[in-house]
Design a protein around this motif. Structure first.
Motif, PDB file in Angstrom:
ATOM      1  N   UNK A  33       0.648  -1.529  -0.186  1.00 44.78           N
ATOM      2  CA  UNK A  33      -0.206  -0.026   0.070  1.00 44.78           C
ATOM      3  C   UNK A  33       0.679   1.247  -0.068  1.00 44.78           C
ATOM      4  N   UNK A  34       1.781   1.742  -0.596  1.00 48.43           N
ATOM      5  CA  UNK A  34       3.039   2.135   0.273  1.00 48.43           C
ATOM      6  C   UNK A  34       3.845   2.757  -1.425  1.00 48.43           C
ATOM      7  N   UNK A  35       3.443   3.793  -1.766  1.00 48.60           N
ATOM      8  CA  UNK A  35       3.632   4.633  -2.933  1.00 48.60           C
ATOM      9  C   UNK A  35       4.653   6.127  -3.029  1.00 48.60           C
ATOM     10  N   UNK A  36       5.617   6.303  -4.056  1.00 44.80           N
ATOM     11  CA  UNK A  36       6.619   7.065  -4.267  1.00 44.80           C
ATOM     12  C   UNK A  36       5.572   8.379  -5.682  1.00 44.80           C
ATOM     13  N   UNK A  37       5.658   9.132  -5.193  1.00 46.69           N
ATOM     14  CA  UNK A  37       5.364  10.269  -6.269  1.00 46.69           C
ATOM     15  C   UNK A  37       6.207  11.113  -5.850  1.00 46.69           C
ATOM     16  N   UNK A  38       6.182  11.114  -7.113  1.00 48.44           N
ATOM     17  CA  UNK A  38       7.685  13.093  -7.619  1.00 48.44           C
ATOM     18  C   UNK A  38       6.889  13.841  -8.472  1.00 48.44           C
ATOM     19  N   UNK A  39       7.399  15.321  -7.848  1.00 48.61           N
ATOM     20  CA  UNK A  39       6.668  15.953  -8.284  1.00 48.61           C
ATOM     21  C   UNK A  39       8.286  17.134  -8.497  1.00 48.61           C
ATOM     22  N   UNK A  40       7.775  18.020 -10.307  1.00 49.19           N
ATOM     23  CA  UNK A  40       8.541  18.333 -10.726  1.00 49.19           C
ATOM     24  C   UNK A  40       8.728  19.336 -11.452  1.00 49.19           C
ATOM     25  N   UNK A  41       9.038  20.902 -12.595  1.00 44.81           N
ATOM     26  CA  UNK A  41       8.896  21.161 -13.074  1.00 44.81           C
ATOM     27  C   UNK A  41       9.249  20.874 -14.193  1.00 44.81           C
ATOM     28  N   UNK A  42       9.319  20.614 -15.821  1.00 46.14           N
ATOM     29  CA  UNK A  42       9.467  20.282 -16.692  1.00 46.14           C
ATOM     30  C   UNK A  42      10.212  21.916 -17.194  1.00 46.14           C
ATOM     31  N   UNK A  43      11.217  20.437 -17.338  1.00 47.98           N
ATOM     32  CA  UNK A  43      12.442  22.004 -17.665  1.00 47.98           C
ATOM     33  C   UNK A  43      13.703  21.105 -17.383  1.00 47.98           C
ATOM     34  N   UNK A  44      14.801  21.381 -18.488  1.00 44.83           N
ATOM     35  CA  UNK A  44      15.975  20.993 -18.512  1.00 44.83           C
ATOM     36  C   UNK A  44      16.507  20.478 -16.453  1.00 44.83           C
TER      37      UNK A  44
END
Length: 404
Positions: free
Chosen positions: A205-216
């Motif tokens: 039941x555990x998951x990792x979610x990433x957050x980022x702004x698209x760009x270099x």
């Protein structure tokens, strides 16, 4: 109880997405706890409600709280001094007043792990959303339980506790003091607590979610984050691409940024389940702004475990081929497959020490015990192919029995 760990580069909207995710899940009918880990109340700023060490109800179904490392540290220090009272008295040492001290280095990380464990084991919620620190610190935090347990086993091996009744005699014979009972007890308690955190990280039941702004810069950060998570065997359920500019922007000065975002999104979609989130034109504050972001709430249905298995392939492990059998180059060779998406050959390093293998990938390093079959083998080479590190092992004739 399901757990969603959210992280990403600093300044890319990680806390905002954590708050929006928790809100979306709560409004879909789940009982949600969102846990903040920053020293300052960034989570409360996003939610529009001050958040402290005590749980606060933001709205129906959504509860928030923030880790208080100072309180946890003072409680731990007081308990440690109580357990070591005899030793302190023999040394004539003065007791420290917990109220006079702030958290020492490492106290915050241990407080976050404890809060994660306690919240994940709670039966009061359906979903735990954890706003982890920025990616480099988050990866170090997620590595801490395994690394600390390994150190504890090296310093105070559990099997030596069997001789606890003989410690006074051994101490007199050796002429040196033996570890006290409370030290072994403390190590055992820490090992149990750390094992509970590891169990949460490995849970289905555990998951990792990433957050980022698209760009270099975002692309580089996501590559590093994916590599660090893969080395730890952790799955990423989704990538939230935030603060997107509209495709039909008329300002020519922004056209290059839009094209840059589009290119990065296309690259990310080859590896991740990407959820684009539009820029609101302002910093989101409060439930209305968070709802407008339209981020995904509950993670996908439970299925594969969070930990990714590193399979061993090759011939049957029951015996070493004899010389009369086929003598091709692959006879007897076993291959350990370690998924490392985004890894580069020049960033990889392997060192075998006894029954353990130290794997370095870029700035990340992990020491893992070898599977039982590979402990009787020698390393025969390694190669990086299609985002996977493949380590070849050849059975050691001195350790593998031959069949007549």
């Amino acid at each position: 109880m399901r757990t969603l760990l959210i992280t990403g580069p600093g300044g890319n909207g990680r806390t905002t997405v954590a708050a929006a995710t928790a809100l979306a899940a709560a409004r879909s009918g789940a009982r949600v706890l969102v846990l903040g880990t920053d020293r300052v109340d960034t989570l409360g700023a996003a939610l529009g409600t001050p958040v402290g060490a005590e749980p606060v109800e933001v709205e129906q179904g959504l509860t928030a709280r923030r880790v208080d490392a100072g309180t946890d540290f003072r409680a731990d220090l007081a308990a440690l001094q109580d357990r070591a009272a005899t030793v302190l008295d023999l040394l004539g040492a003065s007791r420290l007043d917990p109220e006079d001290l702030g958290p020492l280095p490492g106290a915050e990380e241990l407080s976050v792990l404890r809060a994660l464990r306690d919240a994940a084991l709670s039966q009061a919620y359906d979903l735990l959303v954890v706003d982890l620190p920025p990616t480099p610190q988050a990866l170090a935090l997620l590595a801490l339980p395994e690394d600390l347990r390994r150190c504890l086993r090296r310093l105070l091996p559990p099997e030596r506790q069997a001789a606890r009744a003989l410690r006074p005699v051994l101490g007199r014979l050796a002429g040196v003091p033996m570890p006290a009972e409370w030290l072994y007890g403390t190590a055992a308690r820490w090992d149990t607590e750390l094992a509970a955190v590891e169990a949460v990280l490995a849970d289905r039941g555990t998951a990792v979610r990433l957050v980022a702004e698209p760009g270099p810069a975002g692309a580089d950060a996501v590559r590093a984050a994916g590599l660090g998570l893969a080395l730890r065997g952790l799955r990423t359920d989704a990538l939230v691409a935030g603060r997107l500019l509209p495709e039909d922007v008329e300002d020519g000065r922004l056209a290059g940024l839009v094209a840059q975002q589009r290119k990065t999104l296309d690259e990310w979609r080859e590896t991740y389940d990407v959820h684009p989130v539009a820029h609101l034109g302002r910093d989101p504050r409060g439930p209305d702004d968070l709802a407008a972001l339209a981020v995904p709430g509950m993670p996908a249905a439970e299925g594969a475990p969070a930990r990714v298995e590193w399979p061993v392939t090759g011939p049957a492990h029951s015996r070493l081929p004899s010389s009369e059998e086929s003598s091709t180059a692959d006879d007897g060779v076993l291959v350990w497959h370690i998924p490392l998406p985004g890894a580069r050959r020049e960033e990889l390093d392997l060192i075998r020490r006894g029954d353990e293998l130290a794997v370095t990938a870029g700035p990340f390093r992990r020491t893992v015990p070898l599977p039982s079959a590979l402990r009787r083998c020698t390393v025969d080479g390694a190669a990086l192919r299609e985002g996977e590190l493949r380590i070849r092992f050849r059975p050691d004739p001195q350790l593998w029995p031959r069949t007549p």
